[in-house]
Design a protein around this motif. Structure first.
Motif, PDB file in Angstrom:
ATOM      1  N   GLU A 246      39.473  34.195  30.442  1.00  0.00           N
ATOM      2  CA  GLU A 246      40.776  33.888  31.061  1.00  0.00           C
ATOM      3  C   GLU A 246      41.547  34.080  31.551  1.00  0.00           C
ATOM      4  O   GLU A 246      42.023  34.368  32.312  1.00  0.00           O
ATOM      5  CB  GLU A 246      40.421  32.193  30.479  1.00  0.00           C
TER       6      GLU A 246
ATOM      7  N   ALA B 113      41.440  37.440  34.271  1.00  0.00           N
ATOM      8  CA  ALA B 113      40.752  36.761  35.436  1.00  0.00           C
ATOM      9  C   ALA B 113      42.213  36.291  35.902  1.00  0.00           C
ATOM     10  O   ALA B 113      42.862  36.064  37.667  1.00  0.00           O
ATOM     11  CB  ALA B 113      39.884  35.656  34.898  1.00  0.00           C
ATOM     12  N   ARG B 114      43.435  35.744  34.794  1.00  0.00           N
ATOM     13  CA  ARG B 114      44.451  34.786  35.366  1.00  0.00           C
ATOM     14  C   ARG B 114      45.190  35.684  36.297  1.00  0.00           C
ATOM     15  O   ARG B 114      46.511  35.943  37.200  1.00  0.00           O
ATOM     16  CB  ARG B 114      45.882  33.997  34.434  1.00  0.00           C
TER      17      ARG B 114
ATOM     18  N   ALA C 147      44.321  37.286  39.242  1.00  0.00           N
ATOM     19  CA  ALA C 147      44.627  35.823  40.636  1.00  0.00           C
ATOM     20  C   ALA C 147      45.822  36.029  41.225  1.00  0.00           C
ATOM     21  O   ALA C 147      46.023  35.871  42.344  1.00  0.00           O
ATOM     22  CB  ALA C 147      43.952  35.011  40.022  1.00  0.00           C
TER      23      ALA C 147
ATOM     24  N   ASN D  50      39.156  31.783  42.805  1.00  0.00           N
ATOM     25  CA  ASN D  50      39.910  31.042  41.301  1.00  0.00           C
ATOM     26  C   ASN D  50      39.621  31.857  40.064  1.00  0.00           C
ATOM     27  O   ASN D  50      38.677  33.433  39.980  1.00  0.00           O
ATOM     28  CB  ASN D  50      39.150  29.637  40.973  1.00  0.00           C
ATOM     29  N   THR D  51      40.262  31.880  39.159  1.00  0.00           N
ATOM     30  CA  THR D  51      39.773  32.507  37.955  1.00  0.00           C
ATOM     31  C   THR D  51      38.313  32.514  37.429  1.00  0.00           C
ATOM     32  O   THR D  51      37.242  34.045  37.265  1.00  0.00           O
ATOM     33  CB  THR D  51      40.313  31.598  36.764  1.00  0.00           C
ATOM     34  N   GLU D  52      37.457  31.529  37.451  1.00  0.00           N
ATOM     35  CA  GLU D  52      35.984  31.375  37.380  1.00  0.00           C
ATOM     36  C   GLU D  52      35.049  32.596  38.113  1.00  0.00           C
ATOM     37  O   GLU D  52      34.725  33.950  37.445  1.00  0.00           O
ATOM     38  CB  GLU D  52      35.211  30.354  37.568  1.00  0.00           C
TER      39      GLU D  52
ATOM     40  N   ARG E 296      36.101  36.039  37.200  1.00  0.00           N
ATOM     41  CA  ARG E 296      34.987  36.922  36.113  1.00  0.00           C
ATOM     42  C   ARG E 296      33.505  37.030  36.063  1.00  0.00           C
ATOM     43  O   ARG E 296      33.153  37.291  35.329  1.00  0.00           O
ATOM     44  CB  ARG E 296      35.169  35.469  35.043  1.00  0.00           C
TER      45      ARG E 296
END
Length: 470
Positions: free
Chosen positions: A78, A81-82, A85, A93-95, A98
């Motif tokens: 996570e 990913a942030r 982003a 978004n982060t999901e 990933r």
């Protein structure tokens, strides 16, 4: 099983494999069109460990392997990913970020490869570049040791910058097609083997004598060159099928030397085994030999002979049995020495009509007027009509269709004939694969010294329905 047995299986079931491969290829084409086109950008990193002095090589290797697994989880975490982003401004978004990142590393290597896949090639490239920029600093921050002068315990070095593949990585049509062919071949071979194991149809004529206790009087090949004209199926008089029917005529004549067969019932276990076409051909051949022949359509539930021979079928056997017409009024000549008694209208009680006193009287009258009477009898297993007709005949022929009639059906048909004390002359193995050779005039199977029939045959022979399609 020997090799030739396996080859026979392949020869019989090849179409199953072909159909399965084509279905697999068709499904692959649909999948290729529906799958979104994805592009991949990759980057490679090298992990260097800064172990303490005196550490062994084994300890260093174990440290690197542990860190590779940790960094692999970090890249898809996570936190990473942030970072992506915030930096890449990818609009995901982060999901979603990933899911687009995958990491690959070998167990005995210090290299790790990061792949970013996306339907938008520029976005995949941007995410991969962000990983190259942000991943090494994050590792340095995590591996920093206490003290300003201490180097980090491990360092990540960028070996290969973010690079976008020139071709899409998904779908891969050639790869998918090759996989479909391989899967289709395997499934097709399995289905073919299952079909072969579950197939109980009679494939060889040599199995029939043991099932019926009677000889095989003829092997009738398929006539693939027969043409469909206005009703009858046409076979050439010199075809292999025509010669096989001549052989059957000769064998029927010699099968009844002790007890002459004047009334012959041609029947089968089930519909669709070539019974009607065989009866037609046999009747015409007896007429060719100079006899007065009558062919009777006793299949009152589904009369077909009138259509085969191009004659009127509305009045016939049923009409005579119910007393609506005399025999002379419904007899129809066909060629030299051959007459047809069609089935007529379909009665509500065929079995009772065929077993009636009127039928007995009609048969007595036919015996006095014709040299040979051939009944196209109904199949034995679905209804009792066939057994009723066979019981009134001097002899019965059982038609067995190759690769369709099962051994159980043949045995049941023999029992049905035996139950009514019908005299079974033998079996006819119908619709066998014709040998691949030039059609000729083979010798007729008969007693020693029996010669082949004359090659000079009436011209009307070429209009006879001898096809195996009935």
């Amino acid at each position: 099983m020997e090799l030739r047995d396996y080859l026979r299986v392949v020869q019989r079931q090849w179409w199953v494999v072909v159909v399965t491969v084509l279905v697999a290829l068709g499904a692959t084409q649909v999948l290729n069109k529906r799958m979104p086109t994805e592009y991949a950008a990759t980057a490679a990193f090298f992990l260097s460990g800064n172990g303490s002095e005196g550490a062994s090589a084994l300890e260093g290797s174990m440290f690197i392997q542990a860190r590779l697994k940790t960094y692999s989880e970090l890249l898809s975490s996570e936190r990473m990913a942030r970072e992506i982003a915030t930096t890449a401004k990818a609009g995901l978004n982060t999901e979603q970020i990933r899911k687009r990142i995958s990491v690959d590393y070998a167990g005995d290597s210090a290299f790790m490869t990061v792949t970013v896949t996306d339907t938008v090639p520029a976005r995949a490239q941007k995410i991969a570049e962000t990983i190259v920029d942000r991943f090494p600093p994050i590792v340095r921050a995590l591996e920093a040791r206490p003290g300003k002068d201490e180097s980090p315990a491990a360092t990540v070095i960028t070996v290969e910058a973010a690079r976008l593949a020139s071709e899409p990585v998904s779908p891969r049509p050639l790869h998918n097609d090759a996989l479909a062919v391989a899967v289709g071949l395997l499934i097709g071979a399995a289905l073919g083997a299952i079909r072969e194991v579950c197939d109980h149809s009679v494939r060889l004529a040599s199995a029939l004598p043991d099932l019926t206790g009677t000889p095989v009087l003829a092997l009738i090949p398929i006539d693939r060159k027969a043409r469909r004209k206005s009703g009858p199926f046409v076979s050439d008089s010199r075809s292999l099928r025509a010669e096989a029917l001549r052989q059957l005529r000769t064998n029927v004549q010699y099968a009844g030397r002790e007890h002459p067969v004047k009334i012959l019932a041609v029947t089968s276990a089930m519909p669709g085994e070539g019974r009607s076409s065989t009866a037609c051909g046999l009747a015409i051949l007896f007429a060719e030999a100079g006899q007065r022949v009558l062919i009777v359509d006793a299949e009152l539930r589904r009369p077909r002979l009138a259509g085969f021979l191009g004659r009127e079928g509305s009045a016939g056997l049923t009409t005579v049995l119910v007393g609506a017409a005399s025999l002379d009024q419904v007899l129809q000549p066909w060629g030299a020495g051959l007459w047809l008694l069609a089935g007529g209208h379909r009665p509500p009680n065929p079995s009772e009509l065929l077993d009636s006193p009127q039928m007995s009287d009609l048969i007595d009258e036919l015996r006095d007027r014709f040299d040979k009477i051939i009944f196209d009898s109904p199949p034995l297993l679905p209804v009792t009509d066939g057994a009723v007709v066979a019981a009134r005949a001097d002899g019965a022929l059982l038609i067995v269709r190759a690769r369709k009639t099962t051994a159980a059906q043949v045995a049941a048909a023999v029992r049905a004939l035996a139950a009514v004390d019908a005299r079974m002359l033998g079996t006819v193995f119908n619709m066998v694969n014709a040998p691949r050779r030039r059609p000729g005039l083979p010798a007729v199977c008969g007693p020693p010294g029996q010669e082949s029939p004359s090659a000079h045959r009436p011209g009307w022979w070429n209009a006879v329905a001898l096809s195996s399609a009935a």
